[in-house]
Structures are given as C-alpha cells and as structure tokens.
Write an enzyme that holds these catalytic residues in place. Structure first.
Site, PDB file in Angstrom:
ATOM      1  N   LYS A  10      -0.890   2.047   2.741  1.00  0.00           N
ATOM      2  CA  LYS A  10      -1.914   1.014   2.912  1.00  0.00           C
ATOM      3  C   LYS A  10      -2.482   1.085   4.328  1.00  0.00           C
ATOM      4  O   LYS A  10      -3.683   1.122   4.523  1.00  0.00           O
ATOM      5  CB  LYS A  10      -1.259  -0.349   2.643  1.00  0.00           C
ATOM      6  CG  LYS A  10      -2.192  -1.520   2.758  1.00  0.00           C
ATOM      7  CD  LYS A  10      -1.492  -2.783   2.274  1.00  0.00           C
ATOM      8  CE  LYS A  10      -2.256  -4.021   2.668  1.00  0.00           C
ATOM      9  NZ  LYS A  10      -1.618  -5.251   2.197  1.00  0.00           N
TER      10      LYS A  10
ATOM     11  N   GLU B  44       7.401   6.721   8.819  1.00  0.00           N
ATOM     12  CA  GLU B  44       8.036   7.639   7.866  1.00  0.00           C
ATOM     13  C   GLU B  44       6.983   8.450   7.108  1.00  0.00           C
ATOM     14  O   GLU B  44       7.079   9.673   6.969  1.00  0.00           O
ATOM     15  CB  GLU B  44       8.872   6.853   6.843  1.00  0.00           C
ATOM     16  CG  GLU B  44      10.097   6.173   7.409  1.00  0.00           C
ATOM     17  CD  GLU B  44       9.826   4.746   7.859  1.00  0.00           C
ATOM     18  OE1 GLU B  44       8.666   4.431   8.239  1.00  0.00           O
ATOM     19  OE2 GLU B  44      10.774   3.946   7.848  1.00  0.00           O
TER      20      GLU B  44
ATOM     21  N   GLY C 233       1.883  -4.630  -0.350  1.00  0.00           N
ATOM     22  CA  GLY C 233       2.524  -3.350  -0.680  1.00  0.00           C
ATOM     23  C   GLY C 233       3.376  -3.428  -1.932  1.00  0.00           C
ATOM     24  O   GLY C 233       3.248  -2.612  -2.852  1.00  0.00           O
ATOM     25  N   ARG C 234       4.246  -4.427  -2.003  1.00  0.00           N
ATOM     26  CA  ARG C 234       5.169  -4.497  -3.142  1.00  0.00           C
ATOM     27  C   ARG C 234       4.492  -5.024  -4.407  1.00  0.00           C
ATOM     28  O   ARG C 234       5.151  -5.155  -5.447  1.00  0.00           O
ATOM     29  CB  ARG C 234       6.398  -5.326  -2.774  1.00  0.00           C
ATOM     30  CG  ARG C 234       6.090  -6.720  -2.269  1.00  0.00           C
ATOM     31  CD  ARG C 234       7.308  -7.346  -1.606  1.00  0.00           C
ATOM     32  NE  ARG C 234       7.012  -8.626  -0.969  1.00  0.00           N
ATOM     33  CZ  ARG C 234       6.492  -8.752   0.250  1.00  0.00           C
ATOM     34  NH1 ARG C 234       6.168  -7.685   0.951  1.00  0.00           N
ATOM     35  NH2 ARG C 234       6.271  -9.953   0.763  1.00  0.00           N
TER      36      ARG C 234
ATOM     37  N   GLU D 251      12.075  -8.910  -0.521  1.00  0.00           N
ATOM     38  CA  GLU D 251      11.117  -8.888   0.585  1.00  0.00           C
ATOM     39  C   GLU D 251      10.190 -10.101   0.466  1.00  0.00           C
ATOM     40  O   GLU D 251       9.663 -10.596   1.452  1.00  0.00           O
ATOM     41  CB  GLU D 251      10.309  -7.590   0.576  1.00  0.00           C
ATOM     42  CG  GLU D 251       9.682  -7.284   1.931  1.00  0.00           C
ATOM     43  CD  GLU D 251       9.164  -5.865   2.067  1.00  0.00           C
ATOM     44  OE1 GLU D 251       9.337  -5.269   3.134  1.00  0.00           O
ATOM     45  OE2 GLU D 251       8.568  -5.347   1.105  1.00  0.00           O
TER      46      GLU D 251
ATOM     47  N   HIS E  83      31.295  -0.086 -17.130  1.00  0.00           N
ATOM     48  CA  HIS E  83      32.514   0.652 -16.785  1.00  0.00           C
ATOM     49  C   HIS E  83      32.762   0.638 -15.289  1.00  0.00           C
ATOM     50  O   HIS E  83      33.562   1.427 -14.786  1.00  0.00           O
ATOM     51  CB  HIS E  83      32.418   2.087 -17.318  1.00  0.00           C
ATOM     52  CG  HIS E  83      32.305   2.107 -18.811  1.00  0.00           C
ATOM     53  ND1 HIS E  83      33.391   2.269 -19.641  1.00  0.00           N
ATOM     54  CD2 HIS E  83      31.227   1.899 -19.615  1.00  0.00           C
ATOM     55  CE1 HIS E  83      32.987   2.195 -20.902  1.00  0.00           C
ATOM     56  NE2 HIS E  83      31.673   1.961 -20.913  1.00  0.00           N
TER      57      HIS E  83
ATOM     58  N   LYS F  16      11.555  -1.877  13.333  1.00  0.00           N
ATOM     59  CA  LYS F  16      10.558  -0.816  13.515  1.00  0.00           C
ATOM     60  C   LYS F  16      10.241  -0.659  15.000  1.00  0.00           C
ATOM     61  O   LYS F  16      10.166   0.436  15.527  1.00  0.00           O
ATOM     62  CB  LYS F  16       9.246  -1.187  12.809  1.00  0.00           C
ATOM     63  CG  LYS F  16       9.226  -1.023  11.334  1.00  0.00           C
ATOM     64  CD  LYS F  16       7.756  -1.093  10.893  1.00  0.00           C
ATOM     65  CE  LYS F  16       7.590  -1.626   9.510  1.00  0.00           C
ATOM     66  NZ  LYS F  16       6.206  -1.934   9.175  1.00  0.00           N
TER      67      LYS F  16
HETATM   68  C1  G6Q Z   1       5.609  -4.170   1.009  1.00  0.00           C
HETATM   69  C2  G6Q Z   1       5.797  -3.905   2.408  1.00  0.00           C
HETATM   70  C3  G6Q Z   1       6.254  -2.497   2.753  1.00  0.00           C
HETATM   71  C4  G6Q Z   1       5.150  -1.467   2.758  1.00  0.00           C
HETATM   72  C5  G6Q Z   1       5.654  -0.210   3.428  1.00  0.00           C
HETATM   73  C6  G6Q Z   1       4.650   0.902   3.447  1.00  0.00           C
HETATM   74  O1  G6Q Z   1       5.217  -5.196   0.548  1.00  0.00           O
HETATM   75  O2  G6Q Z   1       4.649  -4.258   3.086  1.00  0.00           O
HETATM   76  O3  G6Q Z   1       7.275  -2.055   1.917  1.00  0.00           O
HETATM   77  O4  G6Q Z   1       4.699  -1.212   1.474  1.00  0.00           O
HETATM   78  O5  G6Q Z   1       6.057  -0.496   4.737  1.00  0.00           O
HETATM   79  O6  G6Q Z   1       3.499   0.519   4.113  1.00  0.00           O
HETATM   80  P1  G6Q Z   1       2.207   1.382   4.064  1.00  0.00           P
HETATM   81  O7  G6Q Z   1       1.726   1.440   2.665  1.00  0.00           O
HETATM   82  O8  G6Q Z   1       1.225   0.719   4.980  1.00  0.00           O
HETATM   83  O9  G6Q Z   1       2.582   2.762   4.547  1.00  0.00           O
END
Ligand code: G6Q
Length: 545
Positions: A210, A216, A272-273, A358, A389, A509
C-alpha cells in the site's frame, strides 16, 4: 477531538449483563439443552450461504436480549451506517473505512470527499481482469519472449496474508499451469526458497505494498530485481516485463522502476488487513480467474448487505461479535480457537489472527481513555482433525475456557472414499463433546476403576459456534471473510476502540531502523540502548563472520 462517549461499564445493558453473569455461572449446557428440546433448532441464523449454529454457547434468550440491548446502547446501528456511508471512522488516521466499496456492484454509489468511489473500484477490477487474461492466456510475454508461468507476490502483513490465505483456500479453482509463490519475510530464506527452482524468464513479480515503503517488501523487491537481472543478462529493460505493482503510491512505484501503467491502484480508505478483495488480490485473480474473483466479491457483498440490513437477532456478524463479548468480558475467556474442518482453509486462522488482533488489540478507547475491561481475544487455530491430536486436550480438560469456532462444509471439493464423512463426524463430535462432556457416573458405568474416573471425566460446558456451508466456493469464502470482518467491527464498536488503525506496530519498526547500522558498522557506533540490548548487539558483533 472526538466527543467523549459514556464509559462502557456505565451502560445500563452492561450493568445488567454483569448481574446476569452471576446466574449464568451456574448454567451447564447439558441443562440448557435438556430444558429446551428445540434449542438447537432455534439458536441459529443463516445468511449468504453460511449457517451459524450458536446454540452451544452458555446463553439463554435473556442473555441474547441483553447483548442486543448492549449493541443498541452502544450505537451499533449508527456505527454500521457510518462505515457504509464513508464517514471517517478511522479517527486516528482521519480516514474513511470502505472495504465494503471494494465489493459494491457497478452502479452503486459510495461518496468519499464528494466523489463516488465505486466507478474507480470497477475501473481497477477491469484493469486487473484484462491483465489476468493476458497472463493466463499466455499473451503477456517475458523479456525473452517466453510466457509467464510463475507468479511471485512480494508483500507482508495485509499485503500477504489475504493473498496467501485466498490462494490456499481456493486452490481447487486455480490454474495448475501457473506456479504461485508468496514472499513476505525479510529473512532472506523466504525469497531464496520461493525462487530457487524458478526460471527468471518465466517469472512475474507482483510487488504488493500500500505504502511502497515497507522495509521487508522493499528489501525483497530489490533482491527480486537483482535475481531477475542476473538471470536475464543484466538488461534493465527486463524489469518492465517482469514486475507489476499494487499500491496507493504511484510516485514510489515509478521511482522503483515499475511503469505506472503496470500499477494496480487502491486507496487510503482500504486498510491493509481489509484489502484482499482490492488490487492486493491480483495474485488471487491470476490464480482463480476473473470470474471466480468476481464471485468472491459477490460473496463479500452478500454478507455486507446482510450486516447492514438484518435485525441484530438474525445478523450473523453481530451475533458472533456479541457472543465473543459475552465469552470474553463476562465468562472470562481469553482466546478463540478457529478450527476449520477443511484442509483448504489451513491458512485461515493465520489470516484471522491479523484481522482480529491487529484490529481489536487495543487498550485505549477512541476518546483516549485506558479501558477497564478486556478487548480483543487471542485468535489461533489449526485445521481439524489435526488439532484433535495435539492441543484439543487442553480445550477439553484444561483449566481455561476456550470458545471454539468450528467451520465445516457439507460437500468436499474433491471427494475421496469416505474421508469426508469421517471428517464431518469428527467436527460434530468435537462440538458435542465440548458442550456435554462425560459425567463421572457415565465413566463409572463403563466399568472404569474409581481411581481412574477423575481422569476420564469431561466437564463439558465448553462453548462453540459451528459455521456450516454447502461447499467451499469463492463466493462462500467471500462471505466467510466478511462475516469475521464485520464481527470484528461489532466488537470494536462495543469496546469503544478503533479497529482500523495499528499504531502498536510502529515502535518496533522505528527501533529496528536505528539498530540496522549499529549491526553493520560495529566500531563507529556507540551503543546507547539498555544493557540487555547492548550486550546482545556486542555478542552479535563478535559472532558475526
Ligand atoms: C494491515 C497493516 C499491515 C500492512 C503491512 C504492509 O492492516 O497495516 O499489516 O498491511 O505493514 O504494508 P504495506 O502494504 O504498506 O507494505
């Protein structure tokens, strides 16, 4: 500054539930079922192809009616409308929260800042469709003229967990001529293992981010670019044929070297989620095809409509949210086990961990107070019957109360002998055993010696929901995800917290960014952390080869 809301514990319905809890602590599911032979036929609800049996919860009609009063007193109806209307309900980031717009049908209107966003959503969907058809039909060629056979999604958190879960869940519907891989971890092993058997000439990377700044993802994307260039003779031009981006940040995408014509857009009002049904789902569409992707969206939309319009007592997400509040805040449960009896849903618990924790893992209310009640429970789980199990022992006979969400389907996607009936028998048996247990008298009647009886008694009275559907189709998956999304919102509204930000991930972070140079340039940096962190860094410097 948001207006102060009345503290949750001072609400009339909350106080009534506190009183009611005292009676409820005497109940056993055995007695609740014995008193009402129709309980299992009554305490259920159905929508968008999902049947929810919630009769095996420690509740009575009075409990339900008090919980619904709590929802009303908390202004849930207005909160639902505010979300669908595009109000800036993500207050700490001053954003609308409109994942529901991602699955709104063409022709619908949802206005943000004076602009109807639905046509934009459909324009991106059309662009994704055209691209997917070119890749799936072999018309999009790589730099050397070969067709694309491997798709690698690079993203993390919300830009990974949804795509991975959906790919695994809908594997039955995927094009088996294409190989899909997902790289998220900054641990280089993730990238190396995902690509070691792939031919760069046939590989397409989707950089899904996003913000397009996530450490990462950017690190993995740079490694992907280096891997590709090395494989294709260092020709920079190859990047355009082997990289596309999914992002809200055109500037950064272009700075990375990806033509913005090959960028699939989404918007800041998609969290994001909550983004697996946006362009972040490009890998999903490539895997299952545009028609199946649209069926997935249709399933989401059916549940959205239901959430917005159904009365609370028949409203699946509201009921699940309220039951979770009851188990968590009044019966003292601290976790929820999500137990899909469907191997394709093996990544669903991991996906839900992010969605739920989250979103609702917060101790500050929207108006800035420290809560004096528990909020988001810990979600975890594994597919059945595997879990039976291992950890089910603790659910049956441990000292903690662990409400379970069982998920099961009447029909398997690929029938194999009598496997499916055995699977189904197990899920039904587990919910039954948890609720009703086995008394000492029953154990003794089986001829068990007295000393062994306590070990073989099951107290029962363990609550569970069973979500039951015909079969795992794209549409059903959409409905299932939307069910949990809206249940999360329901709980967040009642707890007066904001489910749509995630400030809790920031501090780590920032600290990591500070530590990176300290690790690589050992001598020049004076360490100014606490003694434990300093000591670990020094140890690393010594061990580093
Ligand atoms: C989700 C969070 C988080 C996000 C990641 C990746 O709701 O905001 O998990 O999706 O940190 O972020 P980017 O899509 O910006 O790389």
């Amino acid at each position: 500054m948001p207006a102060k809301s009345k503290p949750l514990k001072s609400l009339r319905a909350w106080k009534a539930l506190e009183m009611h809890r005292k009676t409820a602590s005497q109940w056993h599911l055995r007695d609740l079922f014995a008193k009402d032979s129709k309980r299992g036929n009554r305490l259920n609800a159905e929508a968008a192809g999902l049947f929810l049996d919630y009769s095996k919860n420690r509740i009575t009609d009075e409990t339900l009616s008090l919980l619904i009063k709590l929802a009303n007193e908390s202004g849930l109806k207005a909160a639902i409308e505010a979300m669908f209307r595009g109000d800036r309900i993500n207050r700490t980031e001053n954003r609308s929260v409109l994942h529901v717009a991602l699955r709104a049908p063409k022709g619908a209107s949802i206005v943000v800042d004076g602009k109807n966003v639905v046509p934009d959503v459909h324009a991106v969907l059309d662009k994704m469709t055209a691209f997917s058809e070119r890749i799936r039909g072999g018309r999009w060629k790589g730099f050397t003229g070969k067709r694309i056979r491997n798709i690698v999604n690079i993203g993390i958190g919300g830009s990974d967990l949804g795509p991975v879960m959906a790919y695994e869940a809908l594997r039955h519907y995927t094009d088996r001529n294409l190989t899909f891989r997902f790289v998220s971890n900054v641990d280089g092993i993730d990238f190396v293992e995902a690509t070691c058997d792939l031919n760069p000439a046939e590989t397409l990377f989707i950089v899904s981010s996003k913000t397009f700044t996530t450490q990462e993802t950017m690190t993995n994307a740079q490694s992907a670019r280096a891997w590709l260039l090395k494989g294709l003779g260092g020709k920079e031009k190859a990047v355009a044929k082997h990289f596309v981006a999914v992002s809200t940040n055109a500037e950064k995408v272009s700075a990375f070297g990806i033509d913005t014509a090959n960028m699939f857009e989404f918007w800041d009002w998609v969290g994001g989620r909550y983004s697996m049904d946006s362009a972040i789902g490009l890998s999903t569409m490539l895997a299952i095809g545009p028609d199946n992707f649209r069926a997935l969206l249709a399933g989401f939309h059916k549940m959205d409509k239901h959430f917005r319009t159904a009365p609370f007592e028949k409203n699946l997400p509201v009921l699940m949210g309220l039951l979770s509040i009851w188990n968590n805040n009044f019966l003292g449960a601290e976790t929820v086990a999500v137990l899909p009896y469907e191997q394709y849903l093996k990544r669903f618990p991991a996906y839900l961990q992010q969605l739920t924790m989250e979103s609702n893992g917060k101790y500050v209310t929207l108006d800035g107070r420290h809560v004096n009640y528990s909020t988001g429970p810990i979600y975890w789980g594994e597919p059945g019957t595997n879990g039976q199990h291992s950890f089910y022992q603790l659910i049956h006979q441990g000292t903690r109360l662990i409400p379970c969400d069982f998920i099961a389907f009447a029909n398997p996607l690929t029938p194999l002998g009598d496997h499916h009936e055995i699977l189904l028998a197990n899920v039904l048996a587990q919910a039954e055993a948890l609720a009703f247990g086995k008394t000492a008298d029953e154990v003794r009647a089986e001829g068990t010696p007295d000393w062994l009886v306590p070990h073989r008694v099951f107290e029962g009275n363990r609550p569970s929901n069973t979500i039951f559907a015909d079969r795992l189709t794209p549409e059903i998956l959409g409905a299932l995800v939307a069910l949990y999304e809206h249940s999360v919102y329901t709980q967040g509204v009642i707890w007066q917290i904001g489910p749509f930000d995630q400030w809790g991930v920031e501090l780590g972070k920032v600290l990591a960014k500070r530590i990176v140079p300290e690790l690589s340039t050992a001598k020049t940096h004076r360490l100014q952390h606490d003694s434990s962190t300093n000591n670990l860094i020094r140890r690393y410097r010594k061990l580093k080869q």
